[in-house]
Write a protein that holds these residues in place. Structure first.
Motif, PDB file in Angstrom:
ATOM      1  N   THR A 106       1.055  -1.273   0.113  1.00  0.00           N
ATOM      2  CA  THR A 106      -0.389  -0.365   0.276  1.00  0.00           C
ATOM      3  C   THR A 106       0.551   1.143  -0.092  1.00  0.00           C
ATOM      4  OG1 THR A 106      -1.888  -0.886   0.592  1.00  0.00           O
ATOM      5  CG2 THR A 106      -1.906   1.303   1.011  1.00  0.00           C
ATOM      6  N   LEU A 107       0.358   2.038  -1.062  1.00  0.00           N
ATOM      7  CA  LEU A 107       1.251   4.048  -0.889  1.00  0.00           C
ATOM      8  C   LEU A 107       0.635   4.556   0.459  1.00  0.00           C
ATOM      9  CD1 LEU A 107       1.301   4.275  -5.057  1.00  0.00           C
ATOM     10  CD2 LEU A 107       3.198   3.845  -3.107  1.00  0.00           C
ATOM     11  N   SER A 108       1.834   5.455   0.668  1.00  0.00           N
ATOM     12  CA  SER A 108       0.718   6.540   1.984  1.00  0.00           C
ATOM     13  C   SER A 108       0.550   7.004   1.118  1.00  0.00           C
ATOM     14  CB  SER A 108       2.501   7.125   2.733  1.00  0.00           C
ATOM     15  OG  SER A 108       3.570   7.395   1.447  1.00  0.00           O
ATOM     16  N   VAL A 109      -0.380   8.452   2.088  1.00  0.00           N
ATOM     17  CA  VAL A 109      -1.561   8.909   1.473  1.00  0.00           C
ATOM     18  C   VAL A 109      -0.203   9.799   0.493  1.00  0.00           C
ATOM     19  CG1 VAL A 109      -3.105  11.276   0.777  1.00  0.00           C
ATOM     20  CG2 VAL A 109      -2.747   8.979   2.914  1.00  0.00           C
ATOM     21  N   ASP A 110       0.527  10.603   0.672  1.00  0.00           N
ATOM     22  CA  ASP A 110       2.055  11.507   0.196  1.00  0.00           C
ATOM     23  C   ASP A 110       2.038  10.951  -1.059  1.00  0.00           C
ATOM     24  OD1 ASP A 110       2.854   9.917   1.697  1.00  0.00           O
ATOM     25  OD2 ASP A 110       4.720  11.733   2.229  1.00  0.00           O
ATOM     26  N   ARG A 111       1.883  10.236  -1.456  1.00  0.00           N
ATOM     27  CA  ARG A 111       2.989   9.016  -2.282  1.00  0.00           C
ATOM     28  C   ARG A 111       1.669   8.731  -3.833  1.00  0.00           C
ATOM     29  NH1 ARG A 111       6.441   3.620  -0.984  1.00  0.00           N
ATOM     30  NH2 ARG A 111       6.524   4.056  -2.870  1.00  0.00           N
ATOM     31  N   LEU A 112       0.373   8.770  -3.539  1.00  0.00           N
ATOM     32  CA  LEU A 112      -0.347   8.538  -4.765  1.00  0.00           C
ATOM     33  C   LEU A 112      -0.331   9.491  -5.535  1.00  0.00           C
ATOM     34  CD1 LEU A 112      -3.417   8.173  -2.401  1.00  0.00           C
ATOM     35  CD2 LEU A 112      -1.897   6.547  -2.882  1.00  0.00           C
ATOM     36  N   ARG A 113      -0.777  10.418  -5.798  1.00  0.00           N
ATOM     37  CA  ARG A 113      -0.350  11.774  -6.678  1.00  0.00           C
ATOM     38  C   ARG A 113       0.793  10.764  -7.502  1.00  0.00           C
ATOM     39  NH1 ARG A 113      -1.570  18.347  -6.909  1.00  0.00           N
ATOM     40  NH2 ARG A 113      -0.384  18.919  -9.291  1.00  0.00           N
ATOM     41  N   PRO A 114       2.289  11.619  -6.549  1.00  0.00           N
ATOM     42  CA  PRO A 114       3.559  11.302  -7.201  1.00  0.00           C
ATOM     43  C   PRO A 114       3.607  10.001  -8.496  1.00  0.00           C
ATOM     44  CG  PRO A 114       4.148  12.144  -4.964  1.00  0.00           C
ATOM     45  CD  PRO A 114       2.243  11.521  -5.310  1.00  0.00           C
ATOM     46  N   ASP A 115       2.979   8.755  -7.461  1.00  0.00           N
ATOM     47  CA  ASP A 115       2.667   7.667  -8.018  1.00  0.00           C
ATOM     48  C   ASP A 115       2.508   7.265  -9.549  1.00  0.00           C
ATOM     49  OD1 ASP A 115       3.939   4.391  -7.633  1.00  0.00           O
ATOM     50  OD2 ASP A 115       1.775   4.284  -8.571  1.00  0.00           O
ATOM     51  N   VAL A 116       1.670   7.988  -9.581  1.00  0.00           N
ATOM     52  CA  VAL A 116       0.374   8.428 -10.831  1.00  0.00           C
ATOM     53  C   VAL A 116       1.384   9.384 -11.903  1.00  0.00           C
ATOM     54  CG1 VAL A 116      -1.855   9.730 -12.234  1.00  0.00           C
ATOM     55  CG2 VAL A 116      -1.335   8.495  -9.791  1.00  0.00           C
ATOM     56  N   GLU A 117       2.507  10.332 -10.990  1.00  0.00           N
ATOM     57  CA  GLU A 117       2.847  11.406 -12.379  1.00  0.00           C
ATOM     58  C   GLU A 117       3.969  10.537 -12.699  1.00  0.00           C
ATOM     59  OE1 GLU A 117       3.086  14.468  -9.435  1.00  0.00           O
ATOM     60  OE2 GLU A 117       1.330  15.984 -10.330  1.00  0.00           O
ATOM     61  N   ARG A 118       4.967   9.874 -11.896  1.00  0.00           N
ATOM     62  CA  ARG A 118       5.404   9.204 -11.942  1.00  0.00           C
ATOM     63  C   ARG A 118       5.361   7.916 -13.108  1.00  0.00           C
ATOM     64  NH1 ARG A 118       9.340   5.088  -8.392  1.00  0.00           N
ATOM     65  NH2 ARG A 118      11.261   4.616  -9.741  1.00  0.00           N
ATOM     66  N   ALA A 119       4.583   7.053 -13.080  1.00  0.00           N
ATOM     67  CA  ALA A 119       3.940   6.831 -14.304  1.00  0.00           C
ATOM     68  C   ALA A 119       3.678   6.990 -15.613  1.00  0.00           C
ATOM     69  CB  ALA A 119       2.839   5.821 -14.021  1.00  0.00           C
TER      70      ALA A 119
END
Length: 284
Positions: A157-170
């Motif tokens: 599970t990703l932490s809350v602060d990593r959700l948007r960065p994970d999308v952008e990194r993709a």
């Protein structure tokens, strides 16, 4: 903006009489010849249709298209690979399925591929080939394929602060692999989401895309059973979720060889997710 043909013809006549060189003369629907060379940004395709965020500022969720606008169906394929599966790929496990893509091409079936950034990094040539083929569209399936909520099929599970960065990194990984225009659509890993996940997704401008037909191809060994589950579930406007990974969905390509001709015999037409969203007005 709609320009009346008589008005364009009159303008062409005046310009030609003045000796101007206008390639639009005699072809009212053509654009004016004297036009600045497009910049890189203006030459890009227009933005694909999306669903605007809801009143609470949450990304909208799309599950299926209109039921009354023809017999259309969108086949979608998740190209899954989690961020920590590199050693398994190095050991020979195959997370791609080129034969499935070849079958879609042979049968001329448009499709939407939801690709993780990690998958694109592992198979950049395939990502580029799919992303540049007009038969397909590539959308975002996260970078890591880690869950955006707790308790999601055992995924990390990703932490809350990593959700948007994970999308952008993709999106960054897709661009680096050579996918020129990844779509503003996002599929949550495992299909798991909550308000917090939708709030994190909203600033990216992406529409969350789910499905209304589960193929059951993940870890399946019976292609006929997968085909029957899809055929029994499809309705006009349906979005079918399948997988594009040999190791996790070994019979999907065989099932596809049954699904496609049978749905066509029933009068269904295959479209991409973008076409279903474009035909949808305020659908949730």
């Amino acid at each position: 903006m709609i320009i009346q043909v008589r008005h364009v013809a009159a303008l062409c006549a005046l310009a030609c009489a003045a000796g101007a060189v206008l390639t639009a003369c005699g072809a009212p629907d053509a654009p004016p010849a004297a036009r600045p060379a497009p910049s890189a940004s203006s030459a890009a395709p227009s933005r694909p249709p999306t669903l605007a965020p809801g009143p609470a500022g949450l990304a909208r969720v799309f599950e299926h298209g209109p039921r009354t606008r023809g017999r259309t169906v969108a086949l979608t394929f998740d190209a899954d690979m989690t961020a920590d599966e590199g050693p398994r790929a190095e050991a020979g496990e195959r997370f791609d399925n080129p034969q499935l893509i070849a079958t879609l091409r042979r049968l001329k079936v448009p499709a939407t591929v939801f690709m993780t950034g990690r998958w694109a990094e592992e198979y950049p040539r395939q990502a580029r080939s799919i992303g540049r083929d007009p038969l397909f569209e590539v959308a975002n399936h996260s970078y890591s394929h880690y869950a955006f909520t707790g308790s999601c099929y055992g995924l990390p599970t990703l932490s809350v602060d990593r959700l948007r960065p994970d999308v952008e990194r993709a999106y960054t990984a897709l661009r680096r692999a050579g996918v020129p225009n990844a779509m503003p659509y996002f599929r949550f890993p495992g299909g798991c989401y909550d308000r917090q996940a939708l709030k994190a997704l909203a600033p990216t401008g992406a529409t969350a895309v789910q499905w209304d037909v589960v193929s059951g191809d993940a870890f399946a060994t019976d292609a006929d059973a997968v085909a029957r589950q899809v055929l029994d579930g499809v309705r006009p406007g349906s979005v079918v979720v399948m997988h594009c990974t040999r190791s996790a969905a070994p019979v999907t390509e065989r099932a596809l060889r049954t699904i496609v001709p049978e749905l066509r015999a029933q009068g269904f037409r295959f479209v991409k997710v973008s076409q279903l969203i474009g035909a949808t007005s305020g659908h949730r």
